[in-house]
Design an enzyme around this catalytic site. Structure first.
Site, PDB file in Angstrom:
ATOM      1  N   ASP A  99       0.021   5.058   0.962  1.00  0.00           N
ATOM      2  CA  ASP A  99      -0.148   5.984   2.087  1.00  0.00           C
ATOM      3  C   ASP A  99      -0.242   5.203   3.397  1.00  0.00           C
ATOM      4  O   ASP A  99      -1.113   4.361   3.570  1.00  0.00           O
ATOM      5  CB  ASP A  99      -1.408   6.831   1.876  1.00  0.00           C
ATOM      6  CG  ASP A  99      -1.377   7.595   0.554  1.00  0.00           C
ATOM      7  OD1 ASP A  99      -0.289   8.059   0.162  1.00  0.00           O
ATOM      8  OD2 ASP A  99      -2.440   7.721  -0.082  1.00  0.00           O
ATOM      9  N   ASP A 148       0.872  -1.158   0.000  1.00  0.00           N
ATOM     10  CA  ASP A 148       0.000   0.000   0.000  1.00  0.00           C
ATOM     11  C   ASP A 148       0.921   1.223   0.000  1.00  0.00           C
ATOM     12  O   ASP A 148       2.095   1.117   0.374  1.00  0.00           O
ATOM     13  CB  ASP A 148      -0.899  -0.025   1.242  1.00  0.00           C
ATOM     14  CG  ASP A 148      -1.866   1.140   1.276  1.00  0.00           C
ATOM     15  OD1 ASP A 148      -2.483   1.432   0.230  1.00  0.00           O
ATOM     16  OD2 ASP A 148      -2.003   1.762   2.334  1.00  0.00           O
TER      17      ASP A 148
END
Length: 187
Positions: A19, A17
């Site tokens: 952020d 991922d």
């Protein structure tokens, strides 16, 4: 893709991922000056590169559907991430992002979709584009939707909390404990 990748040698992927895993999640980061690395993130990516993983970012970017920024801004941000990683001897093999959100204001993007995590569309696209050893692959994320996407794609999800975990240490443990593909073929 390298020449070895093109001939189909399967390698595990580390789906990351963005952020909250690579960069501090300040909410809707899309400008290069908003890039603030999670401590140790470039080192963690380099460790994955050296260990032979494809490093693939899969990120929900609902700010596009919400009208906060456009896809060009996301692509520019990702180019800045890549430049920053190169300074540390690391790289991302590919970036995948979902621009959709059912509550968006951009009509064409305000739809439910398969690519938005917890959906598996980005993972499926990566598996079509790269010779990935799915069994040995992982997803590192900071949210329940990341773990749900990993489970739905039948890979191991690893939850990461930047306030209490060290990303390089987490990656080192993963590399050491990675299943040996040759052991899986012995019975």
């Amino acid at each position: 893709m390298t020449d070895l990748d093109k001939i189909g040698l399967r390698r595990p992927a580390a789906f990351l991922d963005r952020d909250g895993v690579l960069n501090v999640d300040h909410g809707y980061a899309h400008k290069p000056e908003q890039l603030e690395w999670i401590e140790g993130a470039p080192e963690a990516v380099r460790l994955l590169n050296v260990a032979g993983y494809y490093v693939l970012v899969t990120t929900n970017q609902s700010g596009i559907a919400r009208g906060y920024f456009d896809e060009a801004a996301v692509e520019s941000f990702h180019a800045h991430v890549q430049d920053g990683l190169k300074a540390h001897g690391a790289h991302i093999d590919a970036f995948y992002y979902c621009p959709h959100h059912p509550e968006g204001i951009i009509r064409s993007l305000a739809v439910p979709c398969r690519c938005r995590k917890p959906g598996t569309g980005m993972l499926e696209q990566a598996a079509r584009e790269w010779p990935i050893d799915i069994v040995a692959s992982i997803l590192i994320g900071d949210k329940d939707d990341d773990m749900a996407a990993a489970a739905a794609f039948n890979i191991r999800g690893i939850i990461f909390n930047s306030l209490k975990d060290s990303l390089p240490d987490l990656v080192r443990r993963e590399i050491v404990n990675r299943p040996n593909p040759q052991d899986q073929h012995r019975s």
